[in-house]
Design a protein around this motif. Structure first.
Motif, PDB file in Angstrom:
ATOM      1  N   ALA A   1      -2.838   0.226  -4.165  1.00 12.32           N
ATOM      2  CA  ALA A   1      -2.683  -1.141  -3.683  1.00 12.32           C
ATOM      3  C   ALA A   1      -2.095  -2.036  -4.758  1.00 12.32           C
ATOM      4  O   ALA A   1      -2.394  -1.873  -5.944  1.00 12.32           O
TER       5      ALA A   1
ATOM      6  N   SER B   1      -7.463  -6.000  -3.924  1.00 11.89           N
ATOM      7  CA  SER B   1      -7.928  -4.936  -3.037  1.00 11.89           C
ATOM      8  C   SER B   1      -9.438  -4.732  -3.102  1.00 11.89           C
ATOM      9  O   SER B   1     -10.029  -4.186  -2.163  1.00 11.89           O
TER      10      SER B   1
ATOM     11  N   ILE C   1     -10.832  -0.374   2.967  1.00  9.18           N
ATOM     12  CA  ILE C   1      -9.631   0.462   3.021  1.00  9.18           C
ATOM     13  C   ILE C   1      -9.913   1.652   3.923  1.00  9.18           C
ATOM     14  O   ILE C   1     -11.006   2.240   3.852  1.00  9.18           O
TER      15      ILE C   1
ATOM     16  N   LEU D   1       0.879  -1.157   0.000  1.00  8.19           N
ATOM     17  CA  LEU D   1       0.000   0.000   0.000  1.00  8.19           C
ATOM     18  C   LEU D   1       0.917   1.206   0.000  1.00  8.19           C
ATOM     19  O   LEU D   1       1.761   1.344   0.886  1.00  8.19           O
TER      20      LEU D   1
END
Length: 125
Positions: free
Chosen positions: A24, A29, A34, A4
């Motif tokens: 990402a 992802s 997130i 990340l």
């Protein structure tokens, strides 16, 4: 390799805006919630905002940033953004993004499977 990577931080005057990006790689992802967190040296980590996996239909914001910050995600680009407007000196911090399969765990426990290295945001005249 799971990564990340945050970007977009910098120095801005009070009342200004910044857009943070979290890129990402190395994992799917789309399936992960997130979040953005901030932490100053010697202080507890604070949740800023989180967005749910997939369509991002659920978002959370800290009371201190509601109405000023907006989180969004672009799964095609494997990215999550934090648009920060009306910035205040108290927003100065290192901002981290994190990913977790469980939104509740990410937001309430501030615990993520993956974490970025952080980007500095400084709000000062």
């Amino acid at each position: 390799q799971v990564q990340l990577v945050e970007s977009g931080g910098g120095l801005v005057q009070p009342g200004g805006s910044l857009r943070l990006s979290c890129a990402a790689s190395g994992f799917t992802s789309d399936y992960y919630a997130i979040g953005w967190f901030r932490q100053a040296p010697g202080k507890e980590r604070e949740g800023v905002s989180c967005i749910s996996s997939s369509d991002g239909s659920i978002t959370y914001y800290a009371d201190s940033v509601k109405g000023r910050f907006t989180i969004s995600r672009d799964n095609a680009k494997k990215a999550v953004y934090l648009q920060m407007n009306s910035l205040k000196p108290e927003d100065t911090d290192v901002y981290y993004c994190a990913a977790d399969r469980n939104l509740w765990r990410l937001w309430r426990l501030r615990s993520g499977d993956y974490w970025g290295q952080g980007t500095q945001v400084t709000v000062s005249s």
